[in-house]
Motif scaffolding. Structure first.
Motif, PDB file in Angstrom:
ATOM      1  N   THR A  16       0.842  -1.204   0.000  1.00 28.43           N
ATOM      2  CA  THR A  16       0.000   0.000   0.000  1.00 28.43           C
ATOM      3  C   THR A  16       0.874   1.250   0.000  1.00 28.43           C
ATOM      4  O   THR A  16       0.628   2.200  -0.730  1.00 28.43           O
ATOM      5  CB  THR A  16      -0.880   0.021   1.269  1.00 28.43           C
ATOM      6  OG1 THR A  16      -1.386  -1.286   1.466  1.00 28.43           O
ATOM      7  CG2 THR A  16      -2.007   1.008   1.150  1.00 28.43           C
ATOM      8  N   HIS A  17       1.909   1.200   0.822  1.00 28.23           N
ATOM      9  CA  HIS A  17       2.796   2.348   0.914  1.00 28.23           C
ATOM     10  C   HIS A  17       3.504   2.612  -0.424  1.00 28.23           C
ATOM     11  O   HIS A  17       3.576   3.736  -0.912  1.00 28.23           O
ATOM     12  CB  HIS A  17       3.814   2.082   2.027  1.00 28.23           C
ATOM     13  CG  HIS A  17       4.932   3.054   2.080  1.00 28.23           C
ATOM     14  ND1 HIS A  17       4.763   4.323   2.563  1.00 28.23           N
ATOM     15  CD2 HIS A  17       6.223   2.962   1.676  1.00 28.23           C
ATOM     16  CE1 HIS A  17       5.912   4.967   2.465  1.00 28.23           C
ATOM     17  NE2 HIS A  17       6.812   4.166   1.924  1.00 28.23           N
ATOM     18  N   LEU A  18       4.005   1.514  -1.038  1.00 24.46           N
ATOM     19  CA  LEU A  18       4.771   1.685  -2.277  1.00 24.46           C
ATOM     20  C   LEU A  18       3.893   2.062  -3.464  1.00 24.46           C
ATOM     21  O   LEU A  18       4.338   2.712  -4.399  1.00 24.46           O
ATOM     22  CB  LEU A  18       5.548   0.414  -2.597  1.00 24.46           C
ATOM     23  CG  LEU A  18       6.727   0.120  -1.661  1.00 24.46           C
ATOM     24  CD1 LEU A  18       7.330  -1.236  -1.986  1.00 24.46           C
ATOM     25  CD2 LEU A  18       7.795   1.194  -1.771  1.00 24.46           C
ATOM     26  N   ALA A  19       2.642   1.648  -3.400  1.00 26.34           N
ATOM     27  CA  ALA A  19       1.724   1.969  -4.502  1.00 26.34           C
ATOM     28  C   ALA A  19       1.696   3.487  -4.706  1.00 26.34           C
ATOM     29  O   ALA A  19       1.599   3.973  -5.826  1.00 26.34           O
ATOM     30  CB  ALA A  19       0.338   1.444  -4.197  1.00 26.34           C
ATOM     31  N   GLN A  20       1.786   4.231  -3.589  1.00 21.79           N
ATOM     32  CA  GLN A  20       1.784   5.687  -3.710  1.00 21.79           C
ATOM     33  C   GLN A  20       3.181   6.229  -3.978  1.00 21.79           C
ATOM     34  O   GLN A  20       3.367   7.158  -4.743  1.00 21.79           O
ATOM     35  CB  GLN A  20       1.289   6.313  -2.398  1.00 21.79           C
ATOM     36  CG  GLN A  20      -0.147   6.019  -2.128  1.00 21.79           C
ATOM     37  CD  GLN A  20      -0.484   6.275  -0.682  1.00 21.79           C
ATOM     38  OE1 GLN A  20       0.263   6.937   0.031  1.00 21.79           O
ATOM     39  NE2 GLN A  20      -1.611   5.736  -0.242  1.00 21.79           N
ATOM     40  N   GLU A  21       4.150   5.592  -3.333  1.00 23.26           N
ATOM     41  CA  GLU A  21       5.469   6.199  -3.357  1.00 23.26           C
ATOM     42  C   GLU A  21       6.282   5.852  -4.598  1.00 23.26           C
ATOM     43  O   GLU A  21       6.915   6.710  -5.201  1.00 23.26           O
ATOM     44  CB  GLU A  21       6.231   5.774  -2.101  1.00 23.26           C
ATOM     45  CG  GLU A  21       7.329   6.733  -1.722  1.00 23.26           C
ATOM     46  CD  GLU A  21       8.568   5.986  -1.273  1.00 23.26           C
ATOM     47  OE1 GLU A  21       9.654   6.547  -1.418  1.00 23.26           O
ATOM     48  OE2 GLU A  21       8.447   4.844  -0.782  1.00 23.26           O
ATOM     49  N   ASN A  22       6.290   4.595  -4.975  1.00 21.51           N
ATOM     50  CA  ASN A  22       7.128   4.187  -6.095  1.00 21.51           C
ATOM     51  C   ASN A  22       6.589   2.899  -6.734  1.00 21.51           C
ATOM     52  O   ASN A  22       6.908   1.797  -6.304  1.00 21.51           O
ATOM     53  CB  ASN A  22       8.569   3.982  -5.594  1.00 21.51           C
ATOM     54  CG  ASN A  22       9.533   3.796  -6.734  1.00 21.51           C
ATOM     55  OD1 ASN A  22       9.173   3.255  -7.781  1.00 21.51           O
ATOM     56  ND2 ASN A  22      10.752   4.253  -6.553  1.00 21.51           N
ATOM     57  N   PRO A  23       5.780   3.036  -7.779  1.00 19.63           N
ATOM     58  CA  PRO A  23       5.127   1.878  -8.387  1.00 19.63           C
ATOM     59  C   PRO A  23       6.106   0.838  -8.945  1.00 19.63           C
ATOM     60  O   PRO A  23       5.780  -0.346  -8.989  1.00 19.63           O
ATOM     61  CB  PRO A  23       4.314   2.490  -9.527  1.00 19.63           C
ATOM     62  CG  PRO A  23       4.176   3.933  -9.191  1.00 19.63           C
ATOM     63  CD  PRO A  23       5.369   4.301  -8.387  1.00 19.63           C
ATOM     64  N   ILE A  24       7.308   1.267  -9.309  1.00 18.49           N
ATOM     65  CA  ILE A  24       8.282   0.285  -9.820  1.00 18.49           C
ATOM     66  C   ILE A  24       8.684  -0.656  -8.683  1.00 18.49           C
ATOM     67  O   ILE A  24       8.785  -1.867  -8.853  1.00 18.49           O
ATOM     68  CB  ILE A  24       9.535   0.984 -10.390  1.00 18.49           C
ATOM     69  CG1 ILE A  24       9.119   1.912 -11.539  1.00 18.49           C
ATOM     70  CG2 ILE A  24      10.552  -0.035 -10.885  1.00 18.49           C
ATOM     71  CD1 ILE A  24      10.234   2.782 -12.072  1.00 18.49           C
ATOM     72  N   LEU A  25       8.849  -0.068  -7.507  1.00 19.83           N
ATOM     73  CA  LEU A  25       9.220  -0.901  -6.364  1.00 19.83           C
ATOM     74  C   LEU A  25       8.067  -1.807  -5.940  1.00 19.83           C
ATOM     75  O   LEU A  25       8.274  -2.884  -5.409  1.00 19.83           O
ATOM     76  CB  LEU A  25       9.685  -0.039  -5.192  1.00 19.83           C
ATOM     77  CG  LEU A  25      11.022   0.652  -5.394  1.00 19.83           C
ATOM     78  CD1 LEU A  25      11.437   1.376  -4.132  1.00 19.83           C
ATOM     79  CD2 LEU A  25      12.100  -0.341  -5.807  1.00 19.83           C
ATOM     80  N   LEU A  26       6.851  -1.332  -6.213  1.00 20.99           N
ATOM     81  CA  LEU A  26       5.703  -2.185  -5.916  1.00 20.99           C
ATOM     82  C   LEU A  26       5.802  -3.472  -6.731  1.00 20.99           C
ATOM     83  O   LEU A  26       5.549  -4.573  -6.237  1.00 20.99           O
ATOM     84  CB  LEU A  26       4.406  -1.435  -6.252  1.00 20.99           C
ATOM     85  CG  LEU A  26       3.129  -2.219  -6.045  1.00 20.99           C
ATOM     86  CD1 LEU A  26       2.954  -2.555  -4.576  1.00 20.99           C
ATOM     87  CD2 LEU A  26       1.922  -1.421  -6.536  1.00 20.99           C
ATOM     88  N   ARG A  27       6.203  -3.331  -7.987  1.00 20.08           N
ATOM     89  CA  ARG A  27       6.383  -4.522  -8.822  1.00 20.08           C
ATOM     90  C   ARG A  27       7.529  -5.377  -8.293  1.00 20.08           C
ATOM     91  O   ARG A  27       7.501  -6.602  -8.393  1.00 20.08           O
ATOM     92  CB  ARG A  27       6.632  -4.119 -10.277  1.00 20.08           C
ATOM     93  CG  ARG A  27       5.330  -3.757 -10.999  1.00 20.08           C
ATOM     94  CD  ARG A  27       5.546  -2.807 -12.147  1.00 20.08           C
ATOM     95  NE  ARG A  27       6.568  -3.245 -13.067  1.00 20.08           N
ATOM     96  CZ  ARG A  27       7.304  -2.402 -13.828  1.00 20.08           C
ATOM     97  NH1 ARG A  27       7.100  -1.102 -13.753  1.00 20.08           N
ATOM     98  NH2 ARG A  27       8.214  -2.879 -14.640  1.00 20.08           N
ATOM     99  N   ALA A  28       8.537  -4.727  -7.728  1.00 14.14           N
ATOM    100  CA  ALA A  28       9.653  -5.494  -7.159  1.00 14.14           C
ATOM    101  C   ALA A  28       9.187  -6.386  -6.003  1.00 14.14           C
ATOM    102  O   ALA A  28       9.699  -7.476  -5.809  1.00 14.14           O
ATOM    103  CB  ALA A  28      10.766  -4.561  -6.706  1.00 14.14           C
ATOM    104  N   VAL A  29       8.184  -5.918  -5.260  1.00 13.66           N
ATOM    105  CA  VAL A  29       7.667  -6.762  -4.160  1.00 13.66           C
ATOM    106  C   VAL A  29       7.129  -8.064  -4.738  1.00 13.66           C
ATOM    107  O   VAL A  29       7.344  -9.150  -4.196  1.00 13.66           O
ATOM    108  CB  VAL A  29       6.558  -6.055  -3.353  1.00 13.66           C
ATOM    109  CG1 VAL A  29       6.075  -6.932  -2.217  1.00 13.66           C
ATOM    110  CG2 VAL A  29       7.029  -4.727  -2.812  1.00 13.66           C
ATOM    111  N   ALA A  30       6.428  -7.958  -5.885  1.00 12.25           N
ATOM    112  CA  ALA A  30       5.876  -9.161  -6.519  1.00 12.25           C
ATOM    113  C   ALA A  30       7.005 -10.114  -6.904  1.00 12.25           C
ATOM    114  O   ALA A  30       6.883 -11.333  -6.751  1.00 12.25           O
ATOM    115  CB  ALA A  30       5.058  -8.766  -7.745  1.00 12.25           C
TER     116      ALA A  30
END
Ligand code: GTP
Ligand code: MG
Length: 500
Positions: A16-30
């Motif tokens: 949730t936090h990364l979705a706002q802050e850095n969407p590329i890193l959100l993909r890195a979580v996946a």
């Protein structure tokens, strides 16, 4: 709440936090989740563990250095707010974690707030402290505090102010936290005090803060700062002070790099000589601007760092974890075969000797009244057979277990390195998974390793490449403004990708 749900929650709040802050890193979580799957099938990670929680997702800036070198004054100046107490005796006796808050006022929260909150990089720090200093874990508040601050300059990052560093007087628990902070940080500012006339007396401190940091793979994140150089203006020969510091730092290996020379405009003593003042100010402004630029840049550094860790973890699984498991399982297999051979060989010899002693061999036929009776009794012959097979099986599985204990003991002796130590339990868990009774000792691959796992790792490596490209696209722009400030780290990461 079970630890698996706890993990799920933790990852969810991260996403949730990364979705706002850095969407590329959100993909890195996946992608991290994908690696988790592979590692879980290997038995290397438990269901409640995740690679994603082993790294710090926050852009972190740590300010370390000797007593009264002006760390807190520097932070206050950066935040444009007097957040931290400053003074000429030792002021800070604990680490202060500073983060942004929209609320207009500063709030101070105890260390427990950090220890219990998985969003911060000190989650369960008390446990780590307890491990090295029994009883100290409960006193987490004596080591850490959290301050929230409305300064825009800290939005999206975490800043850490630390107590004065003195290698001789430092308690092991403080040293442990310092090392933890150094490991986690994206930028470490190391402060020295130009007022300190003789850097030679700080041998151990320089050793810890310079010699041991200069050769790290992430050494580019350290900035060495000689502060309070305004005070040297009063000396007959200000350059002497700088030169003596330069020599001391060079002795610790800081030759190629340079160190920054600054002083704090708010705290400085007036410099009477106008020429000298202009020279000092000019130098200070250049250096201070560079330091501040690196501090602004830290979010970018963090993004590349996370992707670098992702790639490293994927490679590590394939190139270090699996081969090591294979080697350990091979050792286990050889030991089991050897012990099986020894045990059953001796058993056969014992049976031969026993039968020659008590009965009679006629060619290949053995005759003994008990044996003859057994063979002719229809039920008992089966009971005897099952009993014999059962005993042999019991012996074989006991041997497997013993051999595994031996392999694990060997592994524990082998692993001395602190970083590897972190994964000792993971290796042991994976070995136990391979030693389950239905798994043959002749299996060619460790449990959970095969074409599918290889493919998943290849996917993650390809994804990591993609993230680097996307980060480059995000952080570089045609006007070149960001591009020129792209740090060494980022460039290195890019270069590394290009050579793959
Ligand atoms: N002349 C001069 N004094 C400074 C400068 N920076 C800080 N000071 C003074 O040095 C003293 C120590 O500063 P602090 O910021 O408290 O130092 P610190 O490193 O946080 O110290 P501890 O928290 O005790 O380890 C204070 O009295 C500051 O006013 C500077 O650049 N020049
Ligand atoms: Mg301080």
């Amino acid at each position: 709440m079970s630890s698996t749900t706890q993990l799920a929650k933790r990852l969810q709040s991260l996403e949730t936090h990364l979705a706002q802050e850095n969407p590329i890193l959100l993909r890195a979580v996946a992608s991290f989740r994908k690696l988790d799957q592979v590692a879980r099938r290997l038995g290397f990670l438990q269901p409640e563990e995740s690679y994603a929680t082993r790294i710090s997702w926050w852009p972190l800036i740590a300010v370390l250095g000797t007593y009264s070198s002006g760390k807190s004054t520097f932070i206050n100046h950066y935040l444009q707010q007097s957040l931290q107490l400053t003074g000429n005796q030792a002021i800070d006796d604990r680490f202060t974690v500073i983060c942004f808050s929209k609320e207009g006022e500063v709030r101070v929260l105890p260390g427990l707030a950090l220890d219990a909150d998985p969003r911060f990089p000190f989650y369960q720090m008390s446990r780590a402290i307890e491990e090295i200093a029994a009883g100290e874990g409960r006193r987490i508040d004596a080591y850490l505090q959290l301050k929230t601050c409305p300064s825009e300059r800290v939005r999206g990052k975490i800043l850490i102010d630390s107590p004065g560093f003195d290698a001789d007087a430092q308690r092991t628990s403080t040293l442990r936290i310092t090392n933890h902070i150094i490991d986690l940080s994206d930028l470490v500012l190391v402060f020295f005090d130009a007022r300190h006339p003789e850097p030679g007396t700080m041998h151990d401190t320089l050793e810890h803060l310079v010699a041991q940091t200069i050769n790290r793979p992430d050494s580019s994140k350290f900035l060495y700062i000689l502060n309070q150089i305004d005070t040297t203006a009063r000396e007959d020969n200000p350059e002497d002070v700088i030169a003596s510091w330069q020599r001391a730092l060079a002795q610790k290996g800081l030759t190629a790099g340079r160190f920054y020379r600054i002083y704090n405009p708010d705290a400085a003593v007036p410099i009477a000589d106008a020429n000298l003042r202009t020279r000092f100010e000019g130098k200070r402004d250049v250096d201070l601007a560079e330091i501040h630029a690196r501090m602004h840049q830290v979010e970018v550094d963090r993004a590349y760092r996370v992707v670098a860790v992702l790639e490293q973890t994927a490679r590590d699984l394939e190139e270090r974890v699996v081969p090591r498991l294979q080697e350990l399982l091979e050792r286990w297999r050889r030991r089991v075969l050897w012990l099986d051979g020894l045990f059953f060989g001796l058993l056969i010899v014992a049976i031969l000797v026993g039968t020659l002693w008590t009965g009679e061999w006629m060619g290949w036929r053995f005759s003994h009244p008990v044996w003859d009776a057994l063979l002719t009794a229809p039920i008992w012959r089966w009971v005897a057979l099952v009993g014999a097979v059962g005993l042999a099986g019991y012996a074989h599985f006991s041997i497997r277990k013993m051999a595994m204990q031996h392999v694990i003991a060997g592994l524990k002796r082998q692993i001395r390195d602190m970083r590897e130590m972190e994964f000792l339990d993971n290796f042991i868990a994976a070995l136990h998974k391979n030693a389950r009774f239905w798994r043959t000792i002749f299996a060619k691959q460790p449990a959970g390793w095969g074409p599918r796992a290889r493919r998943q790792i290849a996917d993650v490596l390809a994804e990591a490449n993609g993230y680097v490209q996307d980060l480059n696209d995000t952080f570089t722009n045609p006007s070149g403004v960001e591009h020129t400030t792209q740090t060494q780290d980022a460039q290195k990461a890019t270069a590394a990708k290009m050579t793959v």
